[in-house]
Scaffold this motif. Structure first.
Motif, PDB file in Angstrom:
ATOM      1  N   THR A  90     -10.907  54.564  -3.561  1.00  0.00           N
ATOM      2  CA  THR A  90     -11.139  53.972  -2.244  1.00  0.00           C
ATOM      3  C   THR A  90      -9.882  54.082  -1.387  1.00  0.00           C
ATOM      4  N   ALA A  91      -8.729  53.782  -1.976  1.00  0.00           N
ATOM      5  CA  ALA A  91      -7.467  53.897  -1.238  1.00  0.00           C
ATOM      6  C   ALA A  91      -7.207  55.342  -0.830  1.00  0.00           C
ATOM      7  N   LEU A  92      -7.501  56.280  -1.716  1.00  0.00           N
ATOM      8  CA  LEU A  92      -7.322  57.698  -1.408  1.00  0.00           C
ATOM      9  C   LEU A  92      -8.245  58.120  -0.262  1.00  0.00           C
ATOM     10  N   ALA A  93      -9.497  57.696  -0.330  1.00  0.00           N
ATOM     11  CA  ALA A  93     -10.456  58.038   0.734  1.00  0.00           C
ATOM     12  C   ALA A  93     -10.032  57.430   2.067  1.00  0.00           C
ATOM     13  N   THR A  94      -9.549  56.212   2.041  1.00  0.00           N
ATOM     14  CA  THR A  94      -9.089  55.552   3.264  1.00  0.00           C
ATOM     15  C   THR A  94      -7.915  56.308   3.868  1.00  0.00           C
ATOM     16  N   ASP A  95      -6.996  56.728   3.017  1.00  0.00           N
ATOM     17  CA  ASP A  95      -5.840  57.493   3.494  1.00  0.00           C
ATOM     18  C   ASP A  95      -6.278  58.805   4.128  1.00  0.00           C
ATOM     19  N   ARG A  99      -5.866  60.112   8.015  1.00  0.00           N
ATOM     20  CA  ARG A  99      -5.241  61.401   8.360  1.00  0.00           C
ATOM     21  C   ARG A  99      -6.166  62.266   9.215  1.00  0.00           C
ATOM     22  N   LEU A 100      -7.432  62.326   8.823  1.00  0.00           N
ATOM     23  CA  LEU A 100      -8.388  63.133   9.587  1.00  0.00           C
ATOM     24  C   LEU A 100      -8.602  62.574  10.987  1.00  0.00           C
ATOM     25  N   ALA A 101      -8.624  61.263  11.121  1.00  0.00           N
ATOM     26  CA  ALA A 101      -8.762  60.646  12.444  1.00  0.00           C
ATOM     27  C   ALA A 101      -7.556  60.997  13.320  1.00  0.00           C
ATOM     28  N   ARG A 102      -6.370  61.027  12.736  1.00  0.00           N
ATOM     29  CA  ARG A 102      -5.166  61.400  13.492  1.00  0.00           C
ATOM     30  C   ARG A 102      -5.237  62.862  13.934  1.00  0.00           C
ATOM     31  N   ILE A 103      -5.670  63.740  13.044  1.00  0.00           N
ATOM     32  CA  ILE A 103      -5.817  65.157  13.389  1.00  0.00           C
ATOM     33  C   ILE A 103      -6.820  65.309  14.529  1.00  0.00           C
ATOM     34  N   LYS A 104      -7.919  64.572  14.461  1.00  0.00           N
ATOM     35  CA  LYS A 104      -8.936  64.634  15.510  1.00  0.00           C
ATOM     36  C   LYS A 104      -8.349  64.177  16.845  1.00  0.00           C
TER      37      LYS A 104
END
Length: 115
Positions: A90-95, A99-104
């Protein structure tokens, strides 16, 4: 033994869970609550000897524990290692989501700036 993040435990759990027979053993034990290797071998298309080996891997990963009752060992599921692994995932998925939201956001900003 685990490090401060439970990495060894997670590695052991993931390695143990990679085998479909071991996953099935956990399913049967979860549904049944407690069972011996003989009982488990009757429920799965695997020899008792193979069941014992799989249970050893599951026990080493902290996923099951065995207790002697008379002449047999009865196994039960220990959820703590699975819970720790799920928390790590869960922590890995959240991270990754962060990251993907920042790239977007960066891509959208670059697109707006190029207009």
């Amino acid at each position: 033994m685990t490090d401060e993040h439970g990495a060894v435990e997670v590695d052991d759990v993931l390695a143990a869970m990679a085998d479909p027979t071991r996953r099935r053993l956990l399913d049967v034990l979860s549904a049944q609550g407690e069972a011996s290797a003989t009982t488990l071998a009757e429920r799965l298309p695997v020899s008792r000897q193979a069941i014992v080996k799989h249970l050893g891997v599951l026990e080493a990963a902290g996923l099951v524990c065995g207790r002697r009752v008379g002449r047999e060992v009865r196994y039960t599921v220990r959820p703590a290692a699975l819970t720790a692994t799920a928390q790590w995932m869960t922590a890995l998925a959240t991270d990754w989501d962060r990251r993907l939201a920042r790239i977007k956001r960066l891509a959208e900003a670059a697109e707006r700036d190029s207009r």
